[in-house]
Write an enzyme that holds these catalytic residues in place. Sequence first.
Site, PDB file in Angstrom:
ATOM      1  N   TYR A 150       0.830  -1.207   0.000  1.00 48.70           N
ATOM      2  CA  TYR A 150       0.000   0.000   0.000  1.00 48.70           C
ATOM      3  C   TYR A 150       0.866   1.259   0.000  1.00 48.70           C
ATOM      4  CZ  TYR A 150      -3.393   3.483   1.540  1.00 48.70           C
ATOM      5  OH  TYR A 150      -4.180   4.603   1.628  1.00 48.70           O
ATOM      6  N   LYS A 154       1.173   4.186  -3.000  1.00 48.33           N
ATOM      7  CA  LYS A 154       0.851   5.603  -2.824  1.00 48.33           C
ATOM      8  C   LYS A 154       2.062   6.491  -3.103  1.00 48.33           C
ATOM      9  CE  LYS A 154      -3.486   5.180  -1.901  1.00 48.33           C
ATOM     10  NZ  LYS A 154      -4.497   5.703  -2.861  1.00 48.33           N
TER      11      LYS A 154
END
Length: 244
Positions: A150, A154
């Site tokens: 994750y 990002k």
Amino acid sequence: MNRLNGKTAVITGGATGIGRAAAKRFIDEGAFVFIFGRRQEALDAAVAELGPNARAVKGSVSDLADLDRLYAAVKAERGTVDIVFANSGAGGQLRLGEITGEHIDEIFDTNIKGAIFTVQQALPLMREGGSIILTGSSAGTTGAPAFSAYSASKAAVRNLARTWAEDLKGSGIRVNVLSPGPTATELAKEALGEEGMKAFASLNPLQRMADPAEIGAVAAFLASQDSSFMTASEVAVDGGLAQL
């Protein structure tokens, strides 16, 4: 305030949480909004709340055919799109040593591939003065235990904005990243519970989680001409979490 009067916006992940809050704010400021997501029930509920200036299209950001249907609907009803808020996201926790291919694929397909094709498929309908907003995260700056995929996704989103600002040079279309910290969305409440919410709230200097409406307000700023001299930028709305 009608900063978005007459504008057409597309918001992926728009049925709940930050996306829905942004849709409400955009409409309040005069925009017509198409929300896009995978759950028909949630889309229907969102449109019922948002009113006559909202439309819903069901699909996945990682499926090009679904995105083509979305933009065909936008073109048929509105002709062009002024604002693209690529907000769909996926996440999950697996520590180094436990990470699987399926885990990486799920997160990268939504957060990177989905963001790329959400924007790329919109470009033929966009015109000078358009605004692209990508949802980043404080985790893209700080990292977080067990959030390798994750956090990396990002961080990649942050770089997409930098690269696309170059690619879009001369088009009059801006691209920026909106990076929230912990936000009290429906999903967060279900996943964390009351004690987990308190723990996350304690991590930032403001000692609370964001309300989705606070993130939606900043999305409206980035969508409007109030941010007309901003591109390739990242706006942190994280209570200071990644700033200290």
